[in-house]
Design a protein around this motif. Structure first.
Motif, PDB file in Angstrom:
ATOM      1  N   PHE A  84       0.838  -1.200   0.000  1.00  0.00           N
ATOM      2  CA  PHE A  84       0.000   0.000   0.000  1.00  0.00           C
ATOM      3  C   PHE A  84       0.873   1.250   0.000  1.00  0.00           C
ATOM      4  O   PHE A  84       1.851   1.347   0.711  1.00  0.00           O
ATOM      5  CB  PHE A  84      -0.897   0.016   1.237  1.00  0.00           C
TER       6      PHE A  84
ATOM      7  N   ASP B 297      -7.331   0.518  -6.800  1.00  0.00           N
ATOM      8  CA  ASP B 297      -6.540   1.357  -5.903  1.00  0.00           C
ATOM      9  C   ASP B 297      -5.841   2.486  -6.672  1.00  0.00           C
ATOM     10  O   ASP B 297      -4.876   3.082  -6.207  1.00  0.00           O
ATOM     11  CB  ASP B 297      -5.523   0.530  -5.107  1.00  0.00           C
TER      12      ASP B 297
ATOM     13  N   GLU C 255      -8.081   1.633   0.667  1.00  0.00           N
ATOM     14  CA  GLU C 255      -7.265   1.883  -0.525  1.00  0.00           C
ATOM     15  C   GLU C 255      -8.076   1.972  -1.812  1.00  0.00           C
ATOM     16  O   GLU C 255      -7.520   2.194  -2.887  1.00  0.00           O
ATOM     17  CB  GLU C 255      -6.177   0.811  -0.673  1.00  0.00           C
TER      18      GLU C 255
END
Length: 250
Positions: A27, A218, A190
């Motif tokens: 992430f 995302d 996300e």
């Protein structure tokens, strides 16, 4: 590494247990997340309802607010009054060296309760930050941040495309309305956009029975793709999370 998502979808006739295994990239901060370097907050300078100058920003669920400073500690003021007067005595130090990353959590997470309560349990969605050096704070090195649920662009009858959309977070098949897809993206930190697709189910037991697919991304998808030939009741919508972090005066 792999991300395993187990989703249950139910209606009066059907219960689906779906497991989606996808390769998961690490992430990273969203492209529009707020970055403040050496307390340069000129981008967020505006006026409040009384016409007074103030620095205000808006951060959505999943975004980060990052401070990088070489000359200031970072403090969070107890309330708006302390923020306005730069009363350092009524603040909590978050970082001695001025470097700090704050992530806006989803509403499901209990701490910190950014979307429901302000500092020290007080009502309100705004929080108040500043430089811990009195002179700098008095000079404008402070920022009021509103924490907000994600807001989406208007739905567009188009498929999603753009860089990164070829690797979605998850693809969720099953029966359901677009609202379920919207909610799934809302609660996935996300997720920056989604495609909702409703097509005729060729294996359906009834004529013109449809099946829906929700694809989460995302990255910010672009609603510019082709939909192909759609039959009545068939839909393909692409929605993206809004990205503007500024707060206009009113």
């Amino acid at each position: 590494s792999y991300n395993i998502s187990i989703i249950m979808i139910s209606n009066t006739n059907t219960l689906f247990l779906l497991a989606t295994i996808l390769a998961a990239a690490p992430f990273s901060a969203r492209a529009d997340s707020i970055e403040i370097v050496n307390w340069d907050v000129s981008e967020f300078a505006t006026t409040d309802k009384e016409g007074e100058s103030i620095n205000m920003a808006k951060a959505f669920v999943g975004e980060t607010v990052t401070w990088s400073s070489s000359n200031c500690t970072l403090v969070e003021f107890d309330d708006e009054s302390a923020f306005e007067s730069c009363n350092i005595a009524e603040s909590t130090t978050l970082s001695e060296d001025g470097n700090y990353v704050l992530t806006v959590p989803s509403k499901k997470k209990r701490e910190p309760r950014m979307l429901r309560k302000g500092p020290k349990g007080k009502k309100g969605k705004a929080r108040f930050y500043g430089c811990g050096e009195q002179t700098a704070c008095d000079g404008g090195s402070k920022l009021k941040v509103f924490f907000s649920k994600k807001k989406f662009t208007k739905k567009v009858l188009a498929s999603c495309e753009g860089e990164g959309t070829e690797n979605p977070i998850s693809v969720i098949p099953g029966k359901g309305r677009m609202r379920k897809c919207w909610k799934q993206c809302m609660m996935t930190a996300e997720c920056l956009g989604f495609q909702y697709e409703r097509k005729t189910n060729p294996e359906g037991k009834r004529p013109k029975e449809t099946i829906s697919t929700c694809t989460l991304y995302d990255v910010y998808p672009e609603a510019t793709g082709e939909t192909g030939d759609l039959l009545p009741k068939e839909k393909v919508f692409c929605l993206s999370v809004q990205t503007d972090n500024t707060v206009g005066g009113d």
